[in-house]
Design a protein around this motif. Structure first.
Motif, PDB file in Angstrom:
ATOM      1  N   ILE A   1      33.838  43.723  32.226  1.00 37.66           N
ATOM      2  CA  ILE A   1      32.912  44.724  32.756  1.00 37.66           C
ATOM      3  C   ILE A   1      32.266  44.168  34.027  1.00 37.66           C
ATOM      4  O   ILE A   1      31.478  43.224  33.973  1.00 37.66           O
ATOM      5  CB  ILE A   1      31.862  45.110  31.686  1.00 37.66           C
ATOM      6  CG1 ILE A   1      32.576  45.806  30.510  1.00 37.66           C
ATOM      7  CG2 ILE A   1      30.779  46.015  32.276  1.00 37.66           C
ATOM      8  CD1 ILE A   1      31.750  45.962  29.266  1.00 37.66           C
ATOM      9  N   LEU A   2      32.627  44.753  35.151  1.00 39.88           N
ATOM     10  CA  LEU A   2      32.110  44.280  36.441  1.00 39.88           C
ATOM     11  C   LEU A   2      30.653  44.705  36.610  1.00 39.88           C
ATOM     12  O   LEU A   2      30.283  45.843  36.285  1.00 39.88           O
ATOM     13  CB  LEU A   2      32.914  44.900  37.580  1.00 39.88           C
ATOM     14  CG  LEU A   2      34.197  44.205  38.004  1.00 39.88           C
ATOM     15  CD1 LEU A   2      34.796  44.934  39.205  1.00 39.88           C
ATOM     16  CD2 LEU A   2      33.915  42.745  38.373  1.00 39.88           C
ATOM     17  N   THR A   3      29.831  43.782  37.151  1.00 39.20           N
ATOM     18  CA  THR A   3      28.411  44.103  37.338  1.00 39.20           C
ATOM     19  C   THR A   3      28.013  43.923  38.799  1.00 39.20           C
ATOM     20  O   THR A   3      28.659  43.173  39.538  1.00 39.20           O
ATOM     21  CB  THR A   3      27.516  43.172  36.482  1.00 39.20           C
ATOM     22  OG1 THR A   3      27.735  41.827  36.906  1.00 39.20           O
ATOM     23  CG2 THR A   3      27.818  43.306  35.008  1.00 39.20           C
ATOM     24  N   HIS A   4      26.960  44.618  39.176  1.00 42.27           N
ATOM     25  CA  HIS A   4      26.395  44.445  40.510  1.00 42.27           C
ATOM     26  C   HIS A   4      24.879  44.597  40.368  1.00 42.27           C
ATOM     27  O   HIS A   4      24.399  45.610  39.846  1.00 42.27           O
ATOM     28  CB  HIS A   4      26.948  45.524  41.460  1.00 42.27           C
ATOM     29  CG  HIS A   4      26.387  45.413  42.826  1.00 42.27           C
ATOM     30  ND1 HIS A   4      26.942  44.588  43.788  1.00 42.27           N
ATOM     31  CD2 HIS A   4      25.299  45.989  43.386  1.00 42.27           C
ATOM     32  CE1 HIS A   4      26.216  44.678  44.894  1.00 42.27           C
ATOM     33  NE2 HIS A   4      25.211  45.527  44.679  1.00 42.27           N
ATOM     34  N   VAL A   5      24.143  43.575  40.819  1.00 47.34           N
ATOM     35  CA  VAL A   5      22.685  43.649  40.694  1.00 47.34           C
ATOM     36  C   VAL A   5      22.134  44.512  41.834  1.00 47.34           C
ATOM     37  O   VAL A   5      22.440  44.273  43.007  1.00 47.34           O
ATOM     38  CB  VAL A   5      22.043  42.247  40.716  1.00 47.34           C
ATOM     39  CG1 VAL A   5      20.522  42.350  40.659  1.00 47.34           C
ATOM     40  CG2 VAL A   5      22.574  41.399  39.551  1.00 47.34           C
ATOM     41  N   SER A   6      21.359  45.542  41.456  1.00 49.16           N
ATOM     42  CA  SER A   6      20.737  46.384  42.489  1.00 49.16           C
ATOM     43  C   SER A   6      19.224  46.367  42.286  1.00 49.16           C
ATOM     44  O   SER A   6      18.715  45.630  41.448  1.00 49.16           O
ATOM     45  CB  SER A   6      21.306  47.795  42.435  1.00 49.16           C
ATOM     46  OG  SER A   6      21.029  48.386  41.200  1.00 49.16           O
TER      47      SER A   6
END
Ligand code: UFG
Length: 321
Positions: free
Chosen positions: A274-279
């Motif tokens: 599961i790819l994540t990106h901190v926003s």
């Protein structure tokens, strides 16, 4: 018993209707299908299309159906949306409930189970939230639900109606048949979104802030299975019918998981990356919310059957994919 379920086509409402019917109760649903799905209403429930803020309709239904009580789910429930469109929340949650309560008074309906929220507490920095903690909502959604709780209590005092208000923590999971599950449009909740990434429907999950004062910097929530909530509602209606006094209860598992921990658990359950990106942080989000549900356990003999985050995620995964 015979129960009117408002919002019975919505996520938690439809699961509660399934349970009521499985237990042999008569169910009437009223839903305006703005966020609910007609196909999620159990085929054995009697369905009325309409708005709980429609006084003549509500009086008509209550007179015809002669129910023992109401379980009231119909409301808007998105924290983020409530920050940008507070008017919508006051209108649909507070004003419409006021009309519904007037119809109940007119028809002499004396028992109400109400779907409230942990968002009534706001940002409380304690290990476990109990029902007597002060309520300082940080968003209009929580504020409208608190106003609804208060309206219901005053209304009860004036008209002799008793109620149970449930402050839910974070609901997830699905009915074991897989016939109904969480499907909001647009979806904004963490677990269904994470599962969309696992299923390849979405590329990545945005983590809304990793600079909170929590061990891994992401927000901590207490996740509770939707069927555990459904059981609590049926128990509460029985409690009121047996003469129980008006009460407010938390419903959670008493354990917190951070956004990152939920994503890790979902990777384990699904076996997918599961790819994540901190926003940026999402406005109105408290850092940590964990329930003490001791009062519900003691009063209603309610014990969650899905205490583990993996079991909750697995149930949602199996139903939706
Ligand atoms: N989150 C992300 N990325 C996403 C979606 C959510 O990082 O794409 C985070 C949120 O910031 C939050 C956590 O995951 O920290 C859970 O968010 P949800 O939107 O799933 O749930 P909320 O905690 O905002 O809201 C839920 C219910 C409300 C209830 C509230 C109590 O939907 O009805 O819990 O806090 F009021």
């Amino acid at each position: 018993m015979k129960v009117l379920v408002t919002g019975g086509a919505g996520y938690i409402g439809s699961h509660t209707v399934y349970l009521l019917i499985e237990q042999g109760h008569d169910v009437v649903v009223v839903d305006n299908l703005v966020t609910g799905h007609k196909q999620d209403v159990h085929p054995d429930a009697k369905f009325y299309y309409g708005n709980i803020g429609d006084y003549p309709l509500m009086v008509d239904i209550l007179r015809k159906e002669k129910v023992d009580g109401l379980i009231h789910f119909a409301a808007y429930s998105l924290v983020g949306e409530s920050m940008s469109q507070p008017f919508k929340y006051y209108e649909n949650n507070v004003s419409a409930t006021n009309v519904m309560l007037a119809a109940m008074a007119e028809c002499g309906v004396k028992q109400l189970v109400f779907s409230s929220t942990a968002a009534t507490y706001g940002d409380v920095n304690v290990p476990l939230i109990t029902e007597e903690m002060p309520t300082h909502p940080t968003n209009p959604y929580g504020q409208t639900k608190l106003a609804m709780e208060q309206m219901i209590a005053w209304h009860g005092q004036a008209y002799g109606m008793r109620h149970v208000a449930f402050r839910y923590f974070n609901v997830a999971g699905a009915h074991s048949s897989g016939r109904i599950y969480e499907k909001h449009d647009p979806e904004t909740h963490l677990i269904p979104l994470v599962l969309e990434v696992a299923a390849g429907v979405r590329k990545q999950i945005y983590i809304f802030g990793d600079d909170y004062a929590t061990p891994d910097g992401t927000c901590i929530r207490d996740y509770i299975h939707v069927m555990d909530l459904a059981v609590a509602h049926v128990k509460a209606m029985n409690y009121l019918i047996d003469g129980g006094k008006s009460m407010t209860f938390n419903l959670g598992n008493g354990e917190g998981f951070s956004v990152r921990q939920v994503i890790e658990a979902a990777q384990k359950v699904t076996g997918r990356e599961i790819l994540t990106h901190v926003s940026d942080r999402r406005q109105g989000d408290p850092a940590k919310l964990i329930a003490s549900s001791l009062l519900a356990t003691e009063t209603l003999n309610w014990i969650p059957q899905y205490p583990s985050i993996e079991a909750i995620i697995e149930s949602a995964w199996k139903a939706a994919y």
